[in-house]
Design a protein around this motif. Structure first.
Motif, mmCIF file in Angstrom:
data_model
loop_
_atom_site.group_PDB
_atom_site.id
_atom_site.type_symbol
_atom_site.label_atom_id
_atom_site.label_comp_id
_atom_site.label_asym_id
_atom_site.label_seq_id
_atom_site.Cartn_x
_atom_site.Cartn_y
_atom_site.Cartn_z
ATOM 1 N N ASP A 1 5.392 2.344 0.226
ATOM 2 C CA ASP A 1 4.113 1.798 -0.213
ATOM 3 C C ASP A 1 3.457 2.760 -1.209
ATOM 4 O O ASP A 1 3.367 3.962 -0.946
ATOM 5 N N PRO A 2 3.003 2.256 -2.376
ATOM 6 C CA PRO A 2 2.425 3.162 -3.375
ATOM 7 C C PRO A 2 1.044 3.693 -3.012
ATOM 8 O O PRO A 2 0.573 4.653 -3.626
ATOM 9 N N LEU A 3 0.397 3.089 -2.021
ATOM 10 C CA LEU A 3 -0.958 3.505 -1.664
ATOM 11 C C LEU A 3 -0.982 4.501 -0.518
ATOM 12 O O LEU A 3 -1.833 5.388 -0.478
ATOM 13 N N VAL A 4 -0.052 4.340 0.426
ATOM 14 C CA VAL A 4 0.020 5.242 1.579
ATOM 15 C C VAL A 4 1.474 5.631 1.786
ATOM 16 O O VAL A 4 2.388 4.957 1.318
ATOM 17 N N ASP A 5 1.687 6.702 2.508
ATOM 18 C CA ASP A 5 3.053 7.175 2.752
ATOM 19 C C ASP A 5 3.643 6.400 3.922
ATOM 20 O O ASP A 5 3.697 6.884 5.055
ATOM 21 N N ALA A 6 4.058 5.164 3.638
ATOM 22 C CA ALA A 6 4.614 4.306 4.683
ATOM 23 C C ALA A 6 5.747 3.478 4.099
ATOM 24 O O ALA A 6 5.718 3.094 2.927
ATOM 25 N N ASP A 7 6.731 3.215 4.928
ATOM 26 C CA ASP A 7 7.864 2.383 4.520
ATOM 27 C C ASP A 7 7.475 0.927 4.750
ATOM 28 O O ASP A 7 7.796 0.325 5.775
ATOM 29 N N ALA A 8 6.747 0.362 3.785
ATOM 30 C CA ALA A 8 6.205 -0.986 3.948
ATOM 31 C C ALA A 8 6.268 -1.718 2.612
ATOM 32 O O ALA A 8 6.214 -1.098 1.547
ATOM 33 N N PRO A 9 6.388 -3.045 2.657
ATOM 34 C CA PRO A 9 6.398 -3.814 1.404
ATOM 35 C C PRO A 9 5.025 -3.794 0.746
ATOM 36 O O PRO A 9 4.009 -3.555 1.399
ATOM 37 N N SER A 10 5.010 -4.053 -0.548
ATOM 38 C CA SER A 10 3.743 -4.046 -1.277
ATOM 39 C C SER A 10 3.789 -5.066 -2.408
ATOM 40 O O SER A 10 4.778 -5.142 -3.140
ATOM 41 N N PRO A 11 2.719 -5.854 -2.570
ATOM 42 C CA PRO A 11 2.679 -6.821 -3.679
ATOM 43 C C PRO A 11 2.611 -6.159 -5.048
ATOM 44 O O PRO A 11 2.728 -6.847 -6.063
ATOM 45 N N TYR A 12 2.435 -4.847 -5.081
ATOM 46 C CA TYR A 12 2.449 -4.164 -6.372
ATOM 47 C C TYR A 12 3.866 -4.062 -6.942
ATOM 48 O O TYR A 12 4.033 -3.783 -8.130
ATOM 49 N N TYR A 13 4.866 -4.297 -6.105
ATOM 50 C CA TYR A 13 6.244 -4.251 -6.592
ATOM 51 C C TYR A 13 6.619 -5.613 -7.172
ATOM 52 O O TYR A 13 7.309 -6.418 -6.558
ATOM 53 N N SER A 14 6.142 -5.832 -8.372
ATOM 54 C CA SER A 14 6.360 -7.094 -9.080
ATOM 55 C C SER A 14 7.554 -6.956 -10.023
ATOM 56 O O SER A 14 8.043 -5.848 -10.270
ATOM 57 N N PRO A 15 8.032 -8.060 -10.573
ATOM 58 C CA PRO A 15 9.135 -7.963 -11.542
ATOM 59 C C PRO A 15 8.814 -7.052 -12.723
ATOM 60 O O PRO A 15 9.686 -6.313 -13.197
ATOM 61 N N TRP A 16 7.571 -7.094 -13.203
ATOM 62 C CA TRP A 16 7.216 -6.260 -14.349
ATOM 63 C C TRP A 16 7.223 -4.785 -13.978
ATOM 64 O O TRP A 16 7.724 -3.944 -14.728
#
Length: 322
Positions: free
Chosen positions: A56-71
């Motif tokens: 996760d780009p916001l916290v140090d966690a192994d979690a999905p994030s909507p910030y991981y977009s195709p772009w």
């Protein structure tokens, strides 16, 4: 013989657009640290280190994030392949976003008007006809918002949305093959994955184009296949569950309440465009811009009435056609 006056009149808007482009290029060079810039930088850095399982780009966690977009995946691959600084990558992203936006606006406007100055006038209206109270939200095209979010995925998503509307409009007017319709569906999904709020705007614009065109029944299977492929891409996207976003983020409503504050001051210049839409509506009750505006206004009004203030992020669906 008197010299023609059409050439200077057509050149003046393009000169203003050129000046606007120079200003935005200077902003890209400066790349102001504001809003979510650090978050997008962190997303690229996460992808630089791992494309398969970025944390996760916001916290140090192994979690999905909507910030991981195709772009952002493209930018992460660029950062990995070149070793460029994340802020150089973001500057390149801003340039790409502006090119996509400019070319997308031109292509879409050309489906509506053949006047030589129409694309330039459209750009100036999109960026300048807002209000006298500043607004700063990603996905909004006011000059202030665009300058501060020029490197964000929302600008790329908006550019792709304009291309999508142009492509869809042409496909509705002339016979198009299955490959074209499937491409439209995939592009629609990419826009939604890159920036969900802009994806809603893109969807409303596409719906307006379809309603205005009144496609014959022979085209319905292709439209359905296009939508089905888009939904499939959304479902298969591996970095986050797109459909889970519909039930997430209860705090979004209060955050977005500000979109409805100072409403007249922020948007009163749009009334000039609304007057133009009224004239278009008198000529054609199914004008695509009028339908687009009506759909956007309806969603935003419903959001205010129901307390779903995040629906106000669909405001560009009313502001763009106006």
């Amino acid at each position: 013989m008197r010299p023609p006056v059409s050439a200077p009149r057509s050149a003046a808007p393009w000169a203003a657009v050129a000046l606007l482009a120079v200003l935005l290029l200077l902003v890209i060079v400066r790349l102001p640290w504001a809003g979510d810039l650090g978050m997008h930088a962190a997303t690229i850095e996460r992808l630089r280190h791992s494309l398969v399982r970025p944390r996760d780009p916001l916290v140090d966690a192994d979690a999905p994030s909507p910030y991981y977009s195709p772009w952002m995946l493209v930018l992460g691959c660029l950062a990995r392949a070149t070793g460029l600084s994340v802020f150089v990558v973001l500057r390149l992203a801003a340039l790409a976003g502006l090119v996509l936006l400019a070319t997308g606006v031109r292509r879409y406007v050309r489906t509506l008007s053949t006047h030589p100055a129409a694309p330039a006038l459209a750009v100036l209206s999109l960026v300048l006809l807002w209000g006298t109270v500043l607004i700063n939200w990603s996905g909004f095209l006011s000059l202030n918002s665009l300058a501060l979010t020029v490197s964000y995925p929302s600008v790329v998503a908006l550019g792709l949305a304009f291309h999508h509307w142009a492509w869809l409009t042409r496909s509705l007017r002339a016979p198009a093959g299955w490959d074209v319709w499937l491409g439209l569906g995939a592009l629609w999904a990419v826009i939604l994955l890159c920036h969900q709020f802009t994806g809603v705007v893109a969807t409303l614009g596409a719906l307006a184009a379809v309603l205005a065109a009144r496609p014959p029944r022979a085209q319905w299977p292709r439209l359905a296949a296009s939508a089905a492929l888009g939904l499939l891409v959304l479902w298969l996207w591996p970095y986050y569950d797109f459909f889970a976003l519909f039930t997430a983020g209860g705090d979004l409503e209060e955050v977005h309440r500000a979109l409805y504050d100072h409403f007249p001051g922020r948007y009163w210049l749009v009334l000039l465009g609304v007057a133009a839409l009224a004239a278009r509506w008198r000529r054609d009750r199914r004008d695509p811009l009028v339908l687009f505006f009506a759909l956007g206004a309806l969603v935003c009004a419903a959001g205010f009435a129901c307390g779903h203030y995040s629906w106000g992020r669909a405001l560009p669906a009313a502001l763009i056609p106006a």
